[in-house]
Design an enzyme around this catalytic site. Structure first.
Site, short mmCIF file in Angstrom:
data_model
loop_
_atom_site.label_atom_id
_atom_site.label_comp_id
_atom_site.label_asym_id
_atom_site.label_seq_id
_atom_site.Cartn_x
_atom_site.Cartn_y
_atom_site.Cartn_z
N GLN A 1 -14.35 2.55 1.32
CA GLN A 1 -13.71 2.10 0.08
C GLN A 1 -13.40 3.31 -0.80
O GLN A 1 -14.29 4.11 -1.10
CB GLN A 1 -14.61 1.12 -0.68
CG GLN A 1 -13.94 0.57 -1.94
CD GLN A 1 -14.79 -0.47 -2.67
OE1 GLN A 1 -15.94 -0.73 -2.30
NE2 GLN A 1 -14.22 -1.06 -3.70
N ASP B 1 0.84 -1.20 0.00
CA ASP B 1 0.00 0.00 0.00
C ASP B 1 0.88 1.25 0.00
O ASP B 1 1.90 1.31 0.69
CB ASP B 1 -0.92 -0.01 1.23
CG ASP B 1 -2.08 0.95 1.08
OD1 ASP B 1 -3.23 0.49 0.98
OD2 ASP B 1 -1.84 2.18 1.07
N ASN C 1 -12.85 -3.41 2.50
CA ASN C 1 -13.78 -2.30 2.62
C ASN C 1 -14.71 -2.31 1.41
O ASN C 1 -14.25 -2.32 0.27
CB ASN C 1 -13.02 -0.97 2.69
CG ASN C 1 -12.21 -0.85 3.97
OD1 ASN C 1 -12.66 -1.27 5.03
ND2 ASN C 1 -11.02 -0.30 3.87
N VAL D 1 -11.04 2.91 -3.65
CA VAL D 1 -10.67 2.45 -4.99
C VAL D 1 -11.70 1.40 -5.41
O VAL D 1 -11.90 0.40 -4.70
CB VAL D 1 -9.25 1.86 -5.03
CG1 VAL D 1 -8.92 1.39 -6.45
CG2 VAL D 1 -8.21 2.88 -4.56
N HIS E 1 -6.93 -5.98 2.16
CA HIS E 1 -5.79 -5.40 2.88
C HIS E 1 -5.21 -6.49 3.79
O HIS E 1 -5.96 -7.13 4.54
CB HIS E 1 -6.22 -4.26 3.79
CG HIS E 1 -6.80 -3.06 3.10
ND1 HIS E 1 -6.10 -1.89 2.91
CD2 HIS E 1 -8.03 -2.83 2.58
CE1 HIS E 1 -6.86 -1.00 2.32
NE2 HIS E 1 -8.06 -1.54 2.10
N HIS F 1 -10.34 -5.31 -3.24
CA HIS F 1 -8.99 -5.49 -2.71
C HIS F 1 -9.04 -5.94 -1.27
O HIS F 1 -9.88 -5.51 -0.48
CB HIS F 1 -8.14 -4.22 -2.85
CG HIS F 1 -8.82 -2.97 -2.35
ND1 HIS F 1 -9.79 -2.33 -3.07
CD2 HIS F 1 -8.66 -2.26 -1.21
CE1 HIS F 1 -10.21 -1.27 -2.40
NE2 HIS F 1 -9.54 -1.20 -1.26
#
Ligand code: 5GP
Length: 113
Positions: A93, A30, A86, A95, A101, A99
């Site tokens: 969220q 990240d 998220n 993006v 994390h 995804h």
């Protein structure tokens, strides 16, 4: 629909610190880490978030979790790690590409904010 930043990372149009890649998924650090280890694991297929997954994505979703296990082993996260997805505005969220994390390297608080 225009390409998200993660699609550009998948297509190597913008750089990222990639830690794992196979045919189906990509994992990279990240850009704004929230823990000493903060890795994002994404499907190469552009799924917006869990709201948009289909039955045909079942294998891919399992593959994402197995990739998390592999990455955690590679990164030596023996003390544990947290996996976060998220979904949508209230979850923060930012993006619009699914995804996971992976957060590790410090003691993490619960519940999250
Ligand atoms: P979200 O808030 O959507 O769950 O997580 C998006 C994450 O993507 C954030 O933690 C943010 O720091 C990360 N991010 C956003 N843009 C980039 C980028 O260009 N490169 C990398 N490596 N991470 C990014």
């Amino acid at each position: 629909m225009s390409k998200t930043i993660f699609s550009k990372i998948i297509d190597k149009e913008i750089p990222a610190d990639i830690v794992y890649e196979d045919d189906l998924v990509l994992a990279f650090r990240d850009i704004a880490p929230q823990a000493p280890v903060h890795i994002l694991v994404i499907p190469k297929k552009p799924i917006l978030n869990l709201k948009y997954v289909e039955l045909e994505d079942q294998e891919l979703l399992g593959h994402l979790l197995l990739s998390v296990k592999k990455i955690a082993q590679q990164q030596g996260l023996a003390n544990g790690y947290r996996v976060v997805i998220n979904n949508g505005q209230d979850a923060g969220q930012t993006v619009d590409h699914l995804h996971l994390h992976i957060l590790a390297g410090r003691s993490l608080q619960w519940p999250p904010g």
